[in-house]
Design an enzyme around this catalytic site. Structure first.
Site, PDB file in Angstrom:
ATOM      1  N   ASP A 105       0.875  -1.160   0.000  1.00 32.50           N
ATOM      2  CA  ASP A 105       0.000   0.000   0.000  1.00 32.50           C
ATOM      3  C   ASP A 105       0.923   1.225   0.000  1.00 32.50           C
ATOM      4  O   ASP A 105       1.449   1.609  -1.053  1.00 32.50           O
ATOM      5  CB  ASP A 105      -0.888  -0.127   1.250  1.00 32.50           C
ATOM      6  N   ARG A 114     -10.385 -13.727   6.371  1.00 33.16           N
ATOM      7  CA  ARG A 114      -9.132 -14.062   5.677  1.00 33.16           C
ATOM      8  C   ARG A 114      -9.277 -15.336   4.846  1.00 33.16           C
ATOM      9  O   ARG A 114      -8.488 -15.591   3.952  1.00 33.16           O
ATOM     10  CB  ARG A 114      -8.010 -14.301   6.692  1.00 33.16           C
TER      11      ARG A 114
HETATM   12  P1  IMP Z   1       1.843  -0.455   3.759  1.00 33.92           P
HETATM   13  O1  IMP Z   1       2.867  -0.471   4.857  1.00 33.92           O
HETATM   14  O2  IMP Z   1       1.052   0.826   3.752  1.00 33.92           O
HETATM   15  O3  IMP Z   1       2.401  -0.796   2.406  1.00 33.92           O
HETATM   16  O4  IMP Z   1       0.763  -1.511   4.153  1.00 33.92           O
HETATM   17  C1  IMP Z   1       0.963  -2.822   3.959  1.00 33.92           C
HETATM   18  C2  IMP Z   1       0.126  -3.647   4.893  1.00 33.92           C
HETATM   19  O5  IMP Z   1      -1.138  -3.046   5.161  1.00 33.92           O
HETATM   20  C3  IMP Z   1      -0.177  -4.949   4.225  1.00 33.92           C
HETATM   21  O6  IMP Z   1       0.767  -5.899   4.600  1.00 33.92           O
HETATM   22  C4  IMP Z   1      -1.562  -5.291   4.713  1.00 33.92           C
HETATM   23  O7  IMP Z   1      -1.444  -6.087   5.871  1.00 33.92           O
HETATM   24  C5  IMP Z   1      -2.189  -3.985   5.065  1.00 33.92           C
HETATM   25  N1  IMP Z   1      -3.160  -3.508   4.043  1.00 33.92           N
HETATM   26  C6  IMP Z   1      -2.982  -2.500   3.153  1.00 33.92           C
HETATM   27  N2  IMP Z   1      -4.066  -2.334   2.372  1.00 33.92           N
HETATM   28  C7  IMP Z   1      -4.954  -3.270   2.782  1.00 33.92           C
HETATM   29  C8  IMP Z   1      -6.279  -3.612   2.333  1.00 33.92           C
HETATM   30  O8  IMP Z   1      -6.884  -3.032   1.404  1.00 33.92           O
HETATM   31  N3  IMP Z   1      -6.873  -4.647   3.001  1.00 33.92           N
HETATM   32  C9  IMP Z   1      -6.274  -5.302   4.024  1.00 33.92           C
HETATM   33  N4  IMP Z   1      -5.037  -5.031   4.457  1.00 33.92           N
HETATM   34  C10 IMP Z   1      -4.383  -4.010   3.845  1.00 33.92           C
END
Ligand code: IMP
Ligand code: MG
Length: 187
Positions: free
Chosen positions: A112, A174
């Site tokens: 994300d 999940r």
């Molecule tokens: P980042 O650090 O912002 O890249 O977020 C990554 C983590 O956020 C992932 O490993 C997911 O566990 C969680 N995440 C991000 N977007 C989603 C989503 O749309 N649904 C569920 N989990 C998400």
């Protein structure tokens, strides 16, 4: 924001199916073939990030034809009930395997902002693996804050909260065999 009732079915909060079980199967078979070619003779370590990556890992590893090891680490990046990353990931469980000199492939459910993988990549790099690459099932590309080198990517998806196939909404759903979009009123 409407609250998820964990005892009711997922149907209540599902807006639509984004990626079907069949689409997941065929894309993961393609990724498996590609990874098997690239890692021939290298016995890679598939390092899965808990908990979201676990469903993807178990299907991906069964699509591989190269011998490999698996291990796990857990990173927490969200506050309880939050739908956006806090931006300050914490290693909750570190990997047991000595990764020095190993060919490490990180297996993650979704990128994300990129903060989680950036943190993990920096940490693992200090342990001197022979190589370190990333395999993600889902890439929310338009939300990226930190640039992440992604070697293997399942699908680029729009900026919507998704769940199923390892990804949770408040720790439930999940187990769904598809990726669904959460209804706006729950986001
Ligand atoms: P980042 O650090 O912002 O890249 O977020 C990554 C983590 O956020 C992932 O490993 C997911 O566990 C969680 N995440 C991000 N977007 C989603 C989503 O749309 N649904 C569920 N989990 C998400
Ligand atoms: Mg995750």
């Amino acid at each position: 924001m409407a609250k998820i009732n964990p005892v009711s079915g997922y149907e209540t909060c599902l807006e639509r199916v984004l990626i079907s079980e069949e689409q997941l199967k065929s894309r993961i078979a393609e990724l498996g073939a590609e990874i098997s070619r690239d890692y021939a003779g290298l016995c890679p370590l598939l390092l899965c990030i808990l908990r979201g990556g676990v469903v993807f890992l178990t299907d991906l590893m069964r699509s591989l034809t190269v011998p490999h090891h698996i291990d796990f680490m857990a990173v927490s990046s969200y506050g309880v009930g939050a739908r956006v990353s806090s931006g300050s990931p914490r290693i909750v469980l570190d990997v047991n395997t000595d990764i020095a000199g190993r060919h490490v492939l990180l297996v993650e459910d979704i990128v994300d902002s990129g903060h989680t993988l950036d943190h993990v990549l920096r940490l693992l790099q200090t342990r001197e693996p022979a190589s370190l690459k990333v395999c993600v099932l889902l890439d929310k590309a338009e939300r990226r804050v930190v640039d992440i080198p992604i070697a293997y990517r399942g699908f680029v998806i729009p900026d919507e909260f998704v769940f199923g196939y390892g990804l949770d909404v408040d720790e439930v759903y999940r187990n769904l065999p598809f990726i669904g979009v959460l209804k706006k009123e729950y986001q």
